[in-house]
Write an enzyme that holds these catalytic residues in place. Sequence first.
Site, PDB file in Angstrom:
ATOM      1  N   SER A  10     -30.995  31.986 -24.729  1.00 45.37           N
ATOM      2  CA  SER A  10     -32.020  32.414 -25.688  1.00 45.37           C
ATOM      3  C   SER A  10     -32.412  31.196 -26.507  1.00 45.37           C
ATOM      4  O   SER A  10     -31.595  30.649 -27.249  1.00 45.37           O
ATOM      5  CB  SER A  10     -31.459  33.493 -26.613  1.00 45.37           C
ATOM      6  OG  SER A  10     -32.241  33.525 -27.795  1.00 45.37           O
ATOM      7  N   ASP A  37     -37.437  35.040 -27.204  1.00 41.98           N
ATOM      8  CA  ASP A  37     -37.385  36.126 -28.189  1.00 41.98           C
ATOM      9  C   ASP A  37     -38.605  36.118 -29.100  1.00 41.98           C
ATOM     10  O   ASP A  37     -38.813  35.178 -29.871  1.00 41.98           O
ATOM     11  CB  ASP A  37     -36.120  35.981 -29.044  1.00 41.98           C
ATOM     12  CG  ASP A  37     -34.867  36.398 -28.288  1.00 41.98           C
ATOM     13  OD1 ASP A  37     -34.868  37.496 -27.699  1.00 41.98           O
ATOM     14  OD2 ASP A  37     -33.895  35.619 -28.284  1.00 41.98           O
ATOM     15  N   HIS A  68     -38.797  38.709 -24.310  1.00 40.69           N
ATOM     16  CA  HIS A  68     -38.219  39.890 -24.968  1.00 40.69           C
ATOM     17  C   HIS A  68     -39.058  40.181 -26.205  1.00 40.69           C
ATOM     18  O   HIS A  68     -38.960  39.478 -27.213  1.00 40.69           O
ATOM     19  CB  HIS A  68     -36.750  39.574 -25.321  1.00 40.69           C
ATOM     20  CG  HIS A  68     -36.070  40.617 -26.140  1.00 40.69           C
ATOM     21  ND1 HIS A  68     -34.838  40.414 -26.726  1.00 40.69           N
ATOM     22  CD2 HIS A  68     -36.438  41.883 -26.477  1.00 40.69           C
ATOM     23  CE1 HIS A  68     -34.484  41.493 -27.387  1.00 40.69           C
ATOM     24  NE2 HIS A  68     -35.440  42.398 -27.270  1.00 40.69           N
ATOM     25  N   MET A  70     -39.896  41.915 -29.417  1.00 39.88           N
ATOM     26  CA  MET A  70     -39.407  42.728 -30.531  1.00 39.88           C
ATOM     27  C   MET A  70     -40.578  42.861 -31.485  1.00 39.88           C
ATOM     28  O   MET A  70     -40.587  42.291 -32.582  1.00 39.88           O
ATOM     29  CB  MET A  70     -38.198  42.044 -31.185  1.00 39.88           C
ATOM     30  CG  MET A  70     -36.947  42.104 -30.319  1.00 39.88           C
ATOM     31  SD  MET A  70     -35.683  40.919 -30.801  1.00 39.88           S
ATOM     32  CE  MET A  70     -36.216  39.504 -29.827  1.00 39.88           C
ATOM     33  N   MET A 139     -29.142  45.829 -25.739  1.00 35.80           N
ATOM     34  CA  MET A 139     -28.806  45.009 -26.907  1.00 35.80           C
ATOM     35  C   MET A 139     -27.356  45.298 -27.301  1.00 35.80           C
ATOM     36  O   MET A 139     -26.973  46.457 -27.484  1.00 35.80           O
ATOM     37  CB  MET A 139     -29.711  45.365 -28.104  1.00 35.80           C
ATOM     38  CG  MET A 139     -31.187  45.073 -27.934  1.00 35.80           C
ATOM     39  SD  MET A 139     -31.561  43.365 -27.538  1.00 35.80           S
ATOM     40  CE  MET A 139     -30.914  42.497 -28.975  1.00 35.80           C
ATOM     41  N   ASP A 181     -27.722  41.374 -24.157  1.00 34.25           N
ATOM     42  CA  ASP A 181     -28.273  40.436 -25.131  1.00 34.25           C
ATOM     43  C   ASP A 181     -27.610  40.620 -26.495  1.00 34.25           C
ATOM     44  O   ASP A 181     -27.756  41.665 -27.118  1.00 34.25           O
ATOM     45  CB  ASP A 181     -29.798  40.677 -25.241  1.00 34.25           C
ATOM     46  CG  ASP A 181     -30.502  39.659 -26.118  1.00 34.25           C
ATOM     47  OD1 ASP A 181     -29.858  38.716 -26.591  1.00 34.25           O
ATOM     48  OD2 ASP A 181     -31.722  39.837 -26.327  1.00 34.25           O
TER      49      ASP A 181
HETATM   50  C1  DX5 Z   1     -31.536  39.036 -30.985  1.00 30.65           C
HETATM   51  C2  DX5 Z   1     -32.138  38.341 -29.773  1.00 30.65           C
HETATM   52  C3  DX5 Z   1     -31.130  37.628 -28.951  1.00 30.65           C
HETATM   53  C4  DX5 Z   1     -30.391  36.531 -29.656  1.00 30.65           C
HETATM   54  C5  DX5 Z   1     -29.126  36.245 -28.931  1.00 30.65           C
HETATM   55  O1  DX5 Z   1     -32.493  39.852 -31.553  1.00 30.65           O
HETATM   56  O2  DX5 Z   1     -32.780  39.283 -28.940  1.00 30.65           O
HETATM   57  O3  DX5 Z   1     -31.712  37.162 -27.738  1.00 30.65           O
HETATM   58  O4  DX5 Z   1     -31.133  35.363 -29.788  1.00 30.65           O
HETATM   59  O5  DX5 Z   1     -28.414  35.306 -29.663  1.00 30.65           O
HETATM   60  P1  DX5 Z   1     -26.839  35.232 -29.647  1.00 30.65           P
HETATM   61  O6  DX5 Z   1     -26.429  34.928 -28.243  1.00 30.65           O
HETATM   62  O7  DX5 Z   1     -26.545  34.165 -30.615  1.00 30.65           O
HETATM   63  O8  DX5 Z   1     -26.336  36.597 -30.097  1.00 30.65           O
HETATM   64 ZN    ZN Z   2     -33.401  38.690 -26.872  1.00 31.05          ZN
END
Ligand code: DX5
Ligand code: ZN
Length: 232
Positions: A10, A37, A68, A70, A139, A181
């Site tokens: 990510s 992200d 991804h 959000m 998630m 994730d």
């Molecule tokens: C959180 C993101 C993730 C995040 C993962 O909302 O969707 O992709 O960046 O980061 P780590 O591996 O540090 O949990």
């Molecule tokens: Zn993500």
Amino acid sequence: MSKQFRIAPSILSADFAKLGQEITDVIASGADIIHFDVMDNHYVPNLTIGPLVCSAIRPLTDAIIDVHLMVKPVDRIIPDFAKAGANIITFHPEGSEHIDRSLALIKDNGCKAGLVFNPATPLDYLDHVMDKIDMVLLMSVNPGFGGQKFIPQALEKLKLARAKIDAYTEKTGREIWLEIDGGVNTANIAEIARAGADTFVAGSALFGAPKDTDPHRYDTIVAALRAELAKV
Ligand code: DX5
Ligand code: ZN
């Protein structure tokens, strides 16, 4: 290794002042997918990157770019990411008023499509749209920030998702990837793989490595993640 596993850094935790180099280096270290992200300060309380950054990094790599979303709503921005070179686009069911239509929109724009499930979101959303799904993203933290702790209940949910996907693949012969994730690291990746994930997002675990300029600085951590996966 009986199964194909994919590591998806990510870039949220990368050094944004050197984003191009970060991407080139992490792929050179053996990572498979760029996890991108997108946060909108509305669906989640944070603001990150959009299609402009996706098109800027597209020429740097042949690796799959896994966007991804959000964001809420999702439909307006989907074609922009397709044009910017995204290969996979996933969104949260809570972000769309018409989930089937949003999935179709992603496919119509030439990308693979997926749904993302927050820790408390039921997997039922999959039931009537499996034919339009290429990836299920679970998630294991609440979305919005990198560097959070893995929520262990995600392991049971992974097993449920694995069973749904396997039953579907058995019936149709069509493959669906199962991505996890949030909070993935060398200490828990094997257990997560045993629960059924085949694609692993890793942000802080990877980019938390010392910020020097050695182009091989990610080799050790990618190799360590793969070594854990080889035990599964
Ligand atoms: C959180 C993101 C993730 C995040 C993962 O909302 O969707 O992709 O960046 O980061 P780590 O591996 O540090 O949990
Ligand atoms: Zn993500």
